[in-house]
Design a protein around this motif. Structure first.
Motif, short mmCIF file in Angstrom:
data_model
loop_
_atom_site.label_atom_id
_atom_site.label_comp_id
_atom_site.label_asym_id
_atom_site.label_seq_id
_atom_site.Cartn_x
_atom_site.Cartn_y
_atom_site.Cartn_z
N GLY A 50 -14.85 3.33 7.34
CA GLY A 50 -15.58 2.75 6.22
C GLY A 50 -15.01 3.12 4.87
O GLY A 50 -15.74 3.27 3.89
N ILE A 51 -13.68 3.26 4.78
CA ILE A 51 -13.04 3.61 3.52
C ILE A 51 -12.80 2.35 2.70
O ILE A 51 -12.13 1.41 3.17
N PRO A 52 -13.33 2.27 1.49
CA PRO A 52 -13.11 1.07 0.65
C PRO A 52 -11.62 0.82 0.44
O PRO A 52 -10.86 1.73 0.12
N GLY A 53 -11.20 -0.39 0.65
CA GLY A 53 -9.81 -0.75 0.45
C GLY A 53 -8.91 -0.46 1.64
O GLY A 53 -7.72 -0.75 1.61
N ASN A 54 -9.46 0.18 2.68
CA ASN A 54 -8.65 0.48 3.87
C ASN A 54 -9.47 0.19 5.12
O ASN A 54 -9.89 1.09 5.84
N PRO A 55 -9.71 -1.09 5.41
CA PRO A 55 -10.60 -1.46 6.51
C PRO A 55 -10.04 -1.12 7.89
O PRO A 55 -10.79 -1.11 8.87
N THR A 56 -8.75 -0.84 8.00
CA THR A 56 -8.16 -0.55 9.31
C THR A 56 -8.23 0.94 9.67
O THR A 56 -7.88 1.32 10.79
N ALA A 57 -8.63 1.78 8.73
CA ALA A 57 -8.68 3.22 9.00
C ALA A 57 -9.78 3.53 10.01
O ALA A 57 -10.92 3.09 9.86
N VAL A 58 -9.44 4.29 11.04
CA VAL A 58 -10.41 4.66 12.07
C VAL A 58 -10.37 6.17 12.27
O VAL A 58 -9.40 6.84 11.93
#
Length: 382
Positions: A183-191
């Motif tokens: 749920g990082i703004p600007g980084n939707p692919t971060a898991v």
């Protein structure tokens, strides 16, 4: 509730190299909170499986139980039973039951009594209480834990064991679930990814069945060992049936093994196979990776939150040593047959997270593995 029961397999909890003693811990535990008037951090009883990094290449492993009371706490390693300090991947059972009179509780491991509380709150009829079960880690970058399938039941006042309904359960995962979006703004692919994540899943329908948890990372699985089963009847319990049940479906033993439920409520010594601990099956690497006094000093200071220079250390080899940073004891290795006692009069939080401070602690560690064998803090040291 007047009883709590849990079972899981004692799987390996492994640590990578690097990091100081006390920099990483892992515990899979059952916690009974008999009276929740104090909120999330009320007086409680824990019993479970604990591992801790005790040096650069050494670690401890084994079951223990802990009491958090009004004016302090105490903890004690469980040294009796079947391979208590070995990750044998076998089912083991953890239980706490309120005593027949009064407000204190007995603690059982593998259906045998291992201790009793002394400072639990009264349990008014109708007062809410709570059971927690799960996995907790400190220093996740060093810790690797395969899946642990936690199964839990509670005993009501009619002395019937039951599973909780799904509506009466809640799940908390603070490190993040592996593979889920961060749920990082600007980084939707971060898991969330190893080693900073858990795998966790509640398996149920209408009743709590199993809470399966793990923490990914490199691990080394040790060979499992299979103890021989006792035969005949012991304190009214069919020992062969108990051994077979523990190996296959331990959460059903209280109802399926003849005499076990009655023994647990009365004699509390029900498993003849687990009365004595087996000879140590620790690997050669573990035996050779003996901890130093400096390791034990670091572990104690980190665990109890006190300055290292405030510690007073006593062992069979060194009569009474004040391990200030300028002294030579940091390179000493204590003999295999001894223990090391650590004391401090400094204010400490003890081995708990209730935001309280107590006057002093006393702890005893194995000189071989650095395992915490027994400890107390505050008035429970009296």
């Amino acid at each position: 509730m007047i009883g709590a029961f849990a079972t899981w397999r004692n799987v390996p909890m492994t640590f990578t190299s690097g990091g100081d003693a006390g920099s990483a811990q892992a515990s899979n535990y059952l916690r009974m909170v008999p009276n929740t008037e104090g909120g999330m951090f009320a007086n409680s009883i824990d019993v479970g499986l604990y591992a801790e990094k005790t040096g650069a290449a050494s670690s401890s492993y084994g079951p223990r139980w802990t009491e958090l009371g009004n004016s302090g706490g105490k903890t004690k390693a469980i040294t009796a039973g079947i391979n208590p300090s070995v990750p044998d991947s076998m089912n083991h059972t953890y239980m706490t039951i309120r005593q027949a009179s009064g407000d204190q509780w007995d603690v059982l491991y593998d259906f045998n009594l291992v201790g009793s509380t002394s400072d639990q709150l009264k349990v008014p009829r109708g007062n809410p209480n709570r059971i927690d079960i799960g996995l907790e880690v400190m220093g996740p970058q060093y810790v690797s834990i395969p899946e642990i399938a936690n199964r839990v039941q509670f005993m009501s006042e009619n002395k019937t064991w039951s599973r909780s309904t799904t509506d009466n359960t809640a799940q908390v995962t603070t490190l993040g679930i592996c593979g889920q979006p961060m749920g990082i703004p600007g980084n939707p692919t971060a898991v969330y990814a190893a080693p900073y994540c858990f795998n966790a899943k509640l398996t149920d329908s209408t009743k709590f069945a199993q809470w399966a948890v793990s923490k990914p990372g490199p691990s080394t699985v040790r060979p499992a060992s299979t103890p021989s089963a006792s035969k005949g009847t012991f304190n009214g319990v069919d020992q062969q049936a108990l051994s077979a049940c523990l190996a296959t479906a331990p959460d059903s033993c209280l109802t399926s093994v003849p005499g076990l439920a009655t023994c647990v409520q009365t004699a509390k010594i029900c498993n003849s196979t687990a009365l004595q601990s087996s000879p140590s099956l620790a690997s050669r690497a573990d035996r050779e990776a003996a901890v130093t006094l400096s390791d034990i000093r670091s572990t104690a200071a980190a665990s109890f939150g006190v300055p290292q220079k405030s510690l007073r250390i006593t062992s069979a080899e060194a009569a009474s040593i004040n391990l200030g940073p300028e002294l030579r004891a940091q390179s000493s290795v204590v003999g295999h047959s001894s223990v090391v006692q650590v004391e401090s009069a400094m204010p400490t939080h003890g081995l708990e997270q209730r935001g309280l401070t107590f006057d002093g602690f006393r702890a005893t560690y194995s000189a071989v593995t650095g395992q915490l064998l027994e400890a107390c803090w505050g008035h429970l040291c009296r």
